[in-house]
Design a protein around this motif. Structure first.
Motif, PDB file in Angstrom:
ATOM      1  N   ILE A  53      -5.962   8.264 -41.215  1.00 52.06           N
ATOM      2  CA  ILE A  53      -7.387   8.604 -41.168  1.00 52.06           C
ATOM      3  C   ILE A  53      -7.763   9.447 -42.385  1.00 52.06           C
ATOM      4  CG2 ILE A  53      -9.111   9.936 -39.903  1.00 52.06           C
ATOM      5  CD1 ILE A  53      -7.684   9.086 -37.325  1.00 52.06           C
ATOM      6  N   ALA A  54      -6.876  10.418 -42.732  1.00 50.73           N
ATOM      7  CA  ALA A  54      -7.168  11.268 -43.883  1.00 50.73           C
ATOM      8  C   ALA A  54      -7.218  10.460 -45.177  1.00 50.73           C
ATOM      9  CB  ALA A  54      -6.104  12.367 -43.989  1.00 50.73           C
ATOM     10  N   VAL A  55      -6.226   9.548 -45.346  1.00 50.28           N
ATOM     11  CA  VAL A  55      -6.191   8.722 -46.559  1.00 50.28           C
ATOM     12  C   VAL A  55      -7.391   7.779 -46.591  1.00 50.28           C
ATOM     13  CG1 VAL A  55      -4.876   6.964 -47.821  1.00 50.28           C
ATOM     14  CG2 VAL A  55      -3.682   8.895 -46.769  1.00 50.28           C
ATOM     15  N   LYS A  56      -7.751   7.249 -45.430  1.00 50.98           N
ATOM     16  CA  LYS A  56      -8.919   6.361 -45.370  1.00 50.98           C
ATOM     17  C   LYS A  56     -10.198   7.094 -45.748  1.00 50.98           C
ATOM     18  CE  LYS A  56     -11.126   2.962 -42.353  1.00 50.98           C
ATOM     19  NZ  LYS A  56     -11.112   2.332 -40.999  1.00 50.98           N
ATOM     20  N   GLN A  57     -10.324   8.355 -45.313  1.00 53.35           N
ATOM     21  CA  GLN A  57     -11.498   9.153 -45.652  1.00 53.35           C
ATOM     22  C   GLN A  57     -11.551   9.438 -47.155  1.00 53.35           C
ATOM     23  OE1 GLN A  57     -14.067  10.127 -43.609  1.00 53.35           O
ATOM     24  NE2 GLN A  57     -14.987  10.695 -45.565  1.00 53.35           N
ATOM     25  N   ILE A  58     -10.365   9.715 -47.721  1.00 55.99           N
ATOM     26  CA  ILE A  58     -10.306   9.918 -49.171  1.00 55.99           C
ATOM     27  C   ILE A  58     -10.743   8.646 -49.891  1.00 55.99           C
ATOM     28  CG2 ILE A  58      -8.730  10.309 -51.102  1.00 55.99           C
ATOM     29  CD1 ILE A  58      -7.093  12.112 -49.229  1.00 55.99           C
ATOM     30  N   GLY A  59     -10.260   7.486 -49.405  1.00 54.49           N
ATOM     31  CA  GLY A  59     -10.647   6.215 -50.008  1.00 54.49           C
ATOM     32  C   GLY A  59     -12.139   5.953 -49.901  1.00 54.49           C
ATOM     33  N   SER A  60     -12.731   6.337 -48.765  1.00 52.10           N
ATOM     34  CA  SER A  60     -14.185   6.144 -48.591  1.00 52.10           C
ATOM     35  C   SER A  60     -14.975   7.003 -49.581  1.00 52.10           C
ATOM     36  CB  SER A  60     -14.582   6.489 -47.154  1.00 52.10           C
ATOM     37  OG  SER A  60     -13.944   5.634 -46.236  1.00 52.10           O
ATOM     38  N   ASN A  61     -14.500   8.251 -49.783  1.00 52.11           N
ATOM     39  CA  ASN A  61     -15.182   9.125 -50.732  1.00 52.11           C
ATOM     40  C   ASN A  61     -15.098   8.566 -52.159  1.00 52.11           C
ATOM     41  OD1 ASN A  61     -15.759  10.835 -48.624  1.00 52.11           O
ATOM     42  ND2 ASN A  61     -14.028  12.195 -49.021  1.00 52.11           N
ATOM     43  N   SER A 277      -5.417   1.132 -55.452  1.00 50.26           N
ATOM     44  CA  SER A 277      -5.106   1.602 -54.110  1.00 50.26           C
ATOM     45  C   SER A 277      -4.710   3.060 -54.163  1.00 50.26           C
ATOM     46  CB  SER A 277      -3.967   0.785 -53.504  1.00 50.26           C
ATOM     47  OG  SER A 277      -4.311  -0.579 -53.405  1.00 50.26           O
ATOM     48  N   ILE A 278      -5.058   3.774 -53.087  1.00 51.43           N
ATOM     49  CA  ILE A 278      -4.592   5.150 -52.914  1.00 51.43           C
ATOM     50  C   ILE A 278      -3.298   5.094 -52.110  1.00 51.43           C
ATOM     51  CG2 ILE A 278      -5.110   7.409 -51.929  1.00 51.43           C
ATOM     52  CD1 ILE A 278      -8.060   6.777 -52.313  1.00 51.43           C
ATOM     53  N   ILE A 279      -2.261   5.747 -52.607  1.00 50.67           N
ATOM     54  CA  ILE A 279      -0.959   5.739 -51.938  1.00 50.67           C
ATOM     55  C   ILE A 279      -0.570   7.164 -51.591  1.00 50.67           C
ATOM     56  CG2 ILE A 279       1.505   5.273 -52.213  1.00 50.67           C
ATOM     57  CD1 ILE A 279       0.827   2.875 -53.864  1.00 50.67           C
ATOM     58  N   ALA A 280      -0.164   7.355 -50.333  1.00 45.00           N
ATOM     59  CA  ALA A 280       0.347   8.652 -49.881  1.00 45.00           C
ATOM     60  C   ALA A 280       1.813   8.488 -49.508  1.00 45.00           C
ATOM     61  CB  ALA A 280      -0.461   9.146 -48.685  1.00 45.00           C
ATOM     62  N   TRP A 281       2.632   9.393 -50.025  1.00 38.14           N
ATOM     63  CA  TRP A 281       4.045   9.449 -49.641  1.00 38.14           C
ATOM     64  C   TRP A 281       4.267  10.730 -48.850  1.00 38.14           C
ATOM     65  CZ3 TRP A 281       6.839   7.967 -54.877  1.00 38.14           C
ATOM     66  CH2 TRP A 281       6.667   6.602 -55.091  1.00 38.14           C
ATOM     67  N   VAL A 282       4.701  10.560 -47.614  1.00 38.73           N
ATOM     68  CA  VAL A 282       4.949  11.704 -46.739  1.00 38.73           C
ATOM     69  C   VAL A 282       6.441  11.733 -46.436  1.00 38.73           C
ATOM     70  CG1 VAL A 282       4.365  12.817 -44.560  1.00 38.73           C
ATOM     71  CG2 VAL A 282       2.659  11.416 -45.745  1.00 38.73           C
TER      72      VAL A 282
END
Length: 582
Positions: A53-61, A277-282
């Motif tokens: 959800i956080a990454v999706k929100q960043i992508g929307s912004n 694409s926005i990529i998050a590595w956790v």
């Protein structure tokens, strides 16, 4: 009593102990494992869902800011009046008026974006339109947005421009000229002549990557996370500050492809308005901390339960096994022939009832065992003899008919040979009245019978033997192969010649005798009638063999038939490995 190694057994108290442990520990382990897996999965899914959800929100912004740039270019691209002006030819005194009253206000309005500072450059094929640009100066305070008009010949030889292949639908985000060095990116699209729908120039909106991707911040996902942007070729486009400070986490990424390390979970969000694409590595370690706590607690509870329940189970099994040991000692004595042994079990429960029942059984068994056992053996022997005496003697009548025909035709030598083989056949068959013979003698019987038939039919009968000679010393019920060979020669002729295969082999612990032919074959309903004990007048000899084998070895053995009409039949006789003790 000394137990040999082969006589070793597991005491009942151990079986009771194991059963108690299994009955109690199984649900504990299953419930504990289920609770552990469920809690771990739930935690991981919840964490992953929050991160997505956080990454999706960043992508929307990011998409919102990119759309702002695209809308600015759309003001110029879609303005057909501006397109006609930029395509026209003007005199010197007209140029100033058009430039100041229409072109520059329109361009300034397009670059005046609400959220981003952008630099707008328009390159035109029409050299009649004057160039307008800043002289390499930095904008003043509050003058962050710049716009320029150039002639296309400034860039027409540039590699990036040639690779664009401009047309009506061209829209691309690319890093050109000094964009990579300055941390910027450009959005390019054509200026269109709406009468010909051909490009007459190029629109380039240049913006800072940080202004677009300032939401791409690793602190929003956790201190150990990485957050960055890759383009459509999976090359690093923008990275959060932590990646810049710890470049070893994306080793070689800026010069090549980004490859996910094993210790990280990846979340990827496609950017709609850019091929990126926005990529998050956790780090997976952040998931495992809670999982380890749950695992350790589950193991601790299971171990404590194991210790307590083992003690309880041992006490219960020891209590019950004492009474069973009394019964075992009595049964052991009874097995060894001491029918006078009795057991005394105090109390008024099931064990005392077992003791009383055992004592009564011992008394009855002692008086009846000899009578019942011997009478059953005699009955079984009589039934075997009756079945054997009922074997169909058709082949004997046929043989005598053949001998008579040979005598009339003067075939003395063949008649003599047939009589000799018939005598040999009956000498083997009679076998001193014994019902059980060796497989070797059974094979000799069928070979003798086949020799008689070869005298009668000549080369029209071809018989092949496939024999495992190591089995010939084992025993079987007498006269079980001949009825099947006789049945083939009477009913299975398909052509002038018939081929039989007689096999003696082994399948596990069973002996398998087979008679296979290439004759007419049988329908399934005919096979069922032949093996049906209630049928009359069809397949009597085959049923007779089947009944004799079942009587001798049990209902799990006997005759089975496989047949295909027009291809042949295979009969299998199955019984256990057996050696008759004289």
């Amino acid at each position: 009593m000394i137990l040999r190694k082969s006589d070793a057994y597991i005491p009942l108290r151990y079986k009771l102990l194991i059963s108690y442990l299994l009955l109690v520990l199984t649900p504990v382990i299953v419930i504990g494992t289920y609770a552990y897996i469920t809690s771990v999965n739930s935690s991981e899914e919840h964490t992953r869902s929050n991160l997505e959800i956080a990454v999706k929100q960043i992508g929307s912004n990011v998409d919102f800011r990119l759309a702002d740039v695209i809308r600015g270019s759309e003001d110029i691209f879609a303005d057909q009046s501006l397109s006609r002006i930029l395509s026209g030819y003007y005199l010197d005194y007209e140029k100033y008026k058009i430039m100041t009253q229409y072109i520059l206000p329109k361009i300034e309005s397009a670059v005046n974006l609400p959220f981003l500072d952008a630099k707008l450059s328009i390159y035109l094929n029409n050299t009649n339109i004057s160039e307008f640009y800043y002289d390499d100066r930095k904008p003043s305070e509050g003058e962050g947005r710049q716009y320029s008009i150039y002639h296309i010949n400034r860039i027409e030889n540039a590699i990036w421009y040639k690779s664009l292949k401009l047309n009506y639908e061209t829209q691309e985000w690319i890093q050109i000229e000094s964009d990579v060095t300055n941390g910027k990116i450009s959005f390019v699209r054509p200026v269109i002549n709406y009468e010909t729908l051909l490009p007459i120039g190029l629109i380039k909106m240049n913006v800072n990557l940080k202004d677009i991707f300032y939401d791409v911040d690793f602190t929003k996902l956790g201190k150990d996370s990485l957050l960055f942007v890759v383009d459509g070729n999976n090359q690093l486009l923008y990275a959060s500050s932590r990646v810049d400070s710890e470049s070893n986490l994306l080793s070689g990424a800026k010069g090549g492809y980004v490859s996910q390390p094993n210790q990280y979970m990846q979340i990827k969000q496609k950017i709609s308005n850019m091929d990126a694409s926005i990529i998050a590595w956790v780090p997976t370690s952040s998931f495992q901390e809670n999982s380890q706590k749950v695992r350790n607690l589950t193991i601790l509870i299971c171990m404590l339960s194991l210790l307590v329940l083992t003690l309880i189970s041992w006490l219960m099994s020891r209590y019950f096994s004492k009474r069973f040991l009394k019964l075992i000692r009595s049964l052991t004595a009874f097995k060894e022939g001491d029918f006078h042994k009795r057991m005394v079990v105090p109390g008024k429960d099931e064990f005392s009832q077992i003791g009383q029942a055992f004592n009564d059984m011992a008394s009855n068994m002692e008086s009846l065992i000899s009578e019942v056992y011997l009478s059953k053996l005699e009955k079984k022997e009589v039934e075997l003899q009756v079945l054997h005496s009922q074997m169909n003697p058709h082949f004997l009548y046929n043989t005598f008919s053949s001998i008579s025909r040979m005598a009339k035709l003067g075939e003395i030598e063949k008649m003599h040979e047939m009589i000799r083989e018939l005598a040999k056949f009956y000498r083997l068959t009679l076998n001193k009245g014994e019902m059980i013979i060796s497989l070797e003698k059974e094979l000799q019987i069928i070979q003798s019978y086949v020799d008689i038939q070869r005298i009668k039919f000549g080369n029209r009968v071809v018989v092949t033997y496939e024999i495992d000679e190591t089995l010939l010393e084992l025993d079987t019920v007498k006269f079980i192969l001949q009825p099947f060979v006789e049945n083939v020669l009477e009913h299975a002729w398909y052509d002038d010649e018939i081929h039989l295969i007689i096999r003696i082999g082994v399948d596990g612990n069973d002996i398998c005798l087979e008679v296979q032919d290439n004759g007419l074959g049988m329908k399934q309903e005919s096979i069922e009638q032949v093996l049906d004990p209630s049928e009359k007048g069809i397949g009597y000899g085959i049923r007779n063999v089947d009944q004799r084998i079942k009587l001798q070895f049990g209902k799990g053995y006997g005759v089975s038939i496989e047949s295909v009409v027009g291809e042949g039949t295979k009969v299998q006789i199955r019984f256990p490995k057996y050696r008759h003790s004289n």
